[in-house]
Design a protein around this motif. Structure first.
Motif, PDB file in Angstrom:
ATOM      1  N   VAL A  67       0.839  -1.194   0.000  1.00  0.00           N
ATOM      2  CA  VAL A  67       0.000   0.000   0.000  1.00  0.00           C
ATOM      3  C   VAL A  67       0.877   1.247   0.000  1.00  0.00           C
ATOM      4  CG1 VAL A  67      -1.751   1.300   1.262  1.00  0.00           C
ATOM      5  CG2 VAL A  67      -1.905  -1.185   1.139  1.00  0.00           C
TER       6      VAL A  67
ATOM      7  N   GLU C  18      -7.595   8.130  -1.305  1.00  0.00           N
ATOM      8  CA  GLU C  18      -8.182   7.039  -0.525  1.00  0.00           C
ATOM      9  C   GLU C  18      -7.611   5.728  -1.024  1.00  0.00           C
ATOM     10  OE1 GLU C  18     -12.268   9.468   0.394  1.00  0.00           O
ATOM     11  OE2 GLU C  18     -12.267   7.283   0.399  1.00  0.00           O
ATOM     12  N   MET C  19      -7.095   4.945  -0.096  1.00  0.00           N
ATOM     13  CA  MET C  19      -6.481   3.671  -0.426  1.00  0.00           C
ATOM     14  C   MET C  19      -7.461   2.540  -0.115  1.00  0.00           C
ATOM     15  SD  MET C  19      -3.548   4.867  -1.322  1.00  0.00           S
ATOM     16  CE  MET C  19      -2.525   3.397  -1.541  1.00  0.00           C
ATOM     17  N   LYS C  20      -7.191   1.394  -0.716  1.00  0.00           N
ATOM     18  CA  LYS C  20      -7.974   0.201  -0.398  1.00  0.00           C
ATOM     19  C   LYS C  20      -7.823  -0.136   1.075  1.00  0.00           C
ATOM     20  CE  LYS C  20      -7.485  -2.494  -4.290  1.00  0.00           C
ATOM     21  NZ  LYS C  20      -6.957  -3.711  -4.907  1.00  0.00           N
ATOM     22  N   TYR C  24      -6.982   3.912   5.280  1.00  0.00           N
ATOM     23  CA  TYR C  24      -6.029   4.756   4.592  1.00  0.00           C
ATOM     24  C   TYR C  24      -6.674   5.906   3.831  1.00  0.00           C
ATOM     25  CZ  TYR C  24      -2.521   1.220   5.522  1.00  0.00           C
ATOM     26  OH  TYR C  24      -1.684   0.351   6.121  1.00  0.00           O
ATOM     27  N   TYR C  36       1.288   4.408 -13.854  1.00  0.00           N
ATOM     28  CA  TYR C  36       0.490   3.439 -13.096  1.00  0.00           C
ATOM     29  C   TYR C  36      -0.264   4.112 -11.960  1.00  0.00           C
ATOM     30  CZ  TYR C  36       3.669   0.458 -15.574  1.00  0.00           C
ATOM     31  OH  TYR C  36       4.389  -0.136 -16.573  1.00  0.00           O
ATOM     32  N   LEU C  37      -0.155   5.447 -11.932  1.00  0.00           N
ATOM     33  CA  LEU C  37      -0.740   6.215 -10.826  1.00  0.00           C
ATOM     34  C   LEU C  37      -0.063   5.918  -9.501  1.00  0.00           C
ATOM     35  CD1 LEU C  37      -4.587   6.529 -11.549  1.00  0.00           C
ATOM     36  CD2 LEU C  37      -2.786   8.182 -11.975  1.00  0.00           C
ATOM     37  N   ASN C  38       1.153   5.329  -9.538  1.00  0.00           N
ATOM     38  CA  ASN C  38       1.960   5.361  -8.320  1.00  0.00           C
ATOM     39  C   ASN C  38       2.173   6.832  -7.992  1.00  0.00           C
ATOM     40  OD1 ASN C  38       2.390   2.515  -8.264  1.00  0.00           O
ATOM     41  ND2 ASN C  38       4.087   2.718  -9.723  1.00  0.00           N
ATOM     42  N   LEU C  61       2.999   5.745  -2.731  1.00  0.00           N
ATOM     43  CA  LEU C  61       1.769   4.955  -2.744  1.00  0.00           C
ATOM     44  C   LEU C  61       1.713   4.112  -4.015  1.00  0.00           C
ATOM     45  CD1 LEU C  61      -0.766   7.724  -1.643  1.00  0.00           C
ATOM     46  CD2 LEU C  61       0.463   6.098  -0.205  1.00  0.00           C
ATOM     47  N   ARG C  62       1.400   2.832  -3.863  1.00  0.00           N
ATOM     48  CA  ARG C  62       1.310   1.928  -5.020  1.00  0.00           C
ATOM     49  C   ARG C  62      -0.034   2.170  -5.724  1.00  0.00           C
ATOM     50  NH1 ARG C  62       1.251  -2.143  -8.529  1.00  0.00           N
ATOM     51  NH2 ARG C  62       3.030  -3.542  -8.491  1.00  0.00           N
ATOM     52  N   GLY C  63       0.042   2.478  -7.007  1.00  0.00           N
ATOM     53  CA  GLY C  63      -1.138   2.886  -7.773  1.00  0.00           C
ATOM     54  C   GLY C  63      -2.319   1.932  -7.727  1.00  0.00           C
ATOM     55  N   ASN C  64      -2.063   0.619  -7.787  1.00  0.00           N
ATOM     56  CA  ASN C  64      -3.201  -0.305  -7.882  1.00  0.00           C
ATOM     57  C   ASN C  64      -3.986  -0.376  -6.586  1.00  0.00           C
ATOM     58  OD1 ASN C  64      -0.937  -1.864  -6.720  1.00  0.00           O
ATOM     59  ND2 ASN C  64      -2.408  -3.543  -6.738  1.00  0.00           N
ATOM     60  N   ASN C  65      -3.433   0.166  -5.500  1.00  0.00           N
ATOM     61  CA  ASN C  65      -4.171   0.160  -4.235  1.00  0.00           C
ATOM     62  C   ASN C  65      -4.817   1.506  -3.921  1.00  0.00           C
ATOM     63  OD1 ASN C  65      -3.714  -2.561  -3.618  1.00  0.00           O
ATOM     64  ND2 ASN C  65      -1.618  -2.072  -3.037  1.00  0.00           N
ATOM     65  N   ILE C  66      -4.770   2.387  -4.893  1.00  0.00           N
ATOM     66  CA  ILE C  66      -5.456   3.668  -4.778  1.00  0.00           C
ATOM     67  C   ILE C  66      -6.882   3.506  -5.295  1.00  0.00           C
ATOM     68  CG2 ILE C  66      -5.566   6.009  -5.759  1.00  0.00           C
ATOM     69  CD1 ILE C  66      -2.474   5.970  -5.755  1.00  0.00           C
ATOM     70  N   VAL C  67      -7.846   3.971  -4.526  1.00  0.00           N
ATOM     71  CA  VAL C  67      -9.232   3.925  -4.983  1.00  0.00           C
ATOM     72  C   VAL C  67      -9.580   5.217  -5.696  1.00  0.00           C
ATOM     73  CG1 VAL C  67     -11.643   3.728  -4.270  1.00  0.00           C
ATOM     74  CG2 VAL C  67      -9.911   2.309  -3.181  1.00  0.00           C
ATOM     75  N   LEU C  68      -9.289   6.345  -5.050  1.00  0.00           N
ATOM     76  CA  LEU C  68      -9.623   7.618  -5.685  1.00  0.00           C
ATOM     77  C   LEU C  68      -8.656   8.726  -5.257  1.00  0.00           C
ATOM     78  CD1 LEU C  68     -11.227   9.729  -3.566  1.00  0.00           C
ATOM     79  CD2 LEU C  68     -13.003   8.018  -3.859  1.00  0.00           C
TER      80      LEU C  68
ATOM     81  N   VAL E  60     -10.571  11.374  -9.580  1.00  0.00           N
ATOM     82  CA  VAL E  60     -10.006  10.360 -10.465  1.00  0.00           C
ATOM     83  C   VAL E  60     -10.144   9.002  -9.792  1.00  0.00           C
ATOM     84  CG1 VAL E  60      -7.876   9.493 -11.517  1.00  0.00           C
ATOM     85  CG2 VAL E  60      -8.407  11.936 -11.602  1.00  0.00           C
ATOM     86  N   ARG E  62      -9.238   4.900  -9.893  1.00  0.00           N
ATOM     87  CA  ARG E  62      -8.300   3.912 -10.445  1.00  0.00           C
ATOM     88  C   ARG E  62      -9.107   2.723 -10.996  1.00  0.00           C
ATOM     89  NH1 ARG E  62      -4.386   0.415 -11.520  1.00  0.00           N
ATOM     90  NH2 ARG E  62      -2.257   1.093 -11.110  1.00  0.00           N
TER      91      ARG E  62
END
Lengths: 73, 73, 73, 73, 73, 73
Positions: A67, C18-20, C24, C36-38, C61-68, E60, E62
């Motif tokens: 994360v 907001e993270m998954k 977070y 990758y939206l990192n 922040l790792r992009g794939n764990n970003i929600v918005l 935005v 993801r």
């Protein structure tokens, strides 16, 4: 600054890494990384409520389950 | 050292792999891997609270669901 | 407008991410991003129920764990 | 041995597949696969606590939501 | 019709987007998208039990954390 | 048979799709797909405990959040 470049700059220093799922907060020396933010760490401890619990001599973390990564001052 | 290279070096040895979702901690002999960190393991047991529960003769693990890989000393 | 372009326009401004996983929500200055939206952020605080809790000097922040991602007005 | 090669060798045999989320354990005949470990299975049953519940004549499983694949002896 | 093409046709209209994790249902005007289904939305509200809660001027999302996208009639 | 080919054969027929997170079981007519198993469906209903709840005229599902796809006989 690119996020990956920032992580690369942290190699050799102590970082804290939070993994998906509440229990995984890992603190140790960042030893290697790749473009997917897979990390290789040594002297790593799992930290729960500020206490070190499990100790890992060396550990590989899968990037997509990370994360956040932050330097430990 | 690249994380994938570290995992490659563990082929033939006993590793512990933690999967996403609390129940999956797997311990066994790492037999193969690929660039996605998909793993092929043999003589593998699911470990719950330090106890071996289910035994898998051979097993394939999907890389993106792996949280961490660590050698068993 | 492409989503990535929108995020790029936010570099140098304060954003909320907001993270998954519920805990977070991060608010800070967006300092860098990639395809990758990192994200690389500085002066970042974790916000819980409107209160700032943990402070991170800098964070990746790792992009794939970003929600918005949303600008803070 | 590469993990994908191992799965390919299982085509035509009975496998057990554990999906992300506790309820999905599927047992059936592996009929097809691709490089992402997407699977096509036939004569498949969902297994809960060792009991077969829902029956699927044929089913496609998305690879990234597969945790593990193991042969049924 | 390709799914991405369908989403592209929705640009400029009001859509409802359900994100992974129960709390994220977002309703607003779809303003941009890309091949990963990352979305850029404006005039967006979080909808909980049919009630609008948080309002986002622009946001935005993801793509990999989107479960479904549906037009609001 | 490749999994994607199987899904392609289901276009125009009624399918059931289970999404990540317990609440999403969707049943409707498969209208389009792509290589990532993103799906475009019409006349779709969310099914909870065998009952149809929400109705979606048309809907796009993100492939990586699909657990399984099965034909409705």
């Amino acid at each position: 600054m690119y996020p990956n470049k920032k992580v690369q700059d942290l190699i050799g220093t102590t970082v804290q890494v939070e993994m998906k799922g509440e229990k995984y907060i890992l603190e140790g020396t960042l030893s290697g990384m790749d473009d997917y933010l897979n990390l290789y760490m040594v002297n790593t401890a799992e930290v729960i409520d500020g206490e070190k619990s499990r100790i890992f001599g060396s550990i590989v973390l899968r990037g997509n389950n990370i994360v956040l990564i932050t330097p430990v001052r």
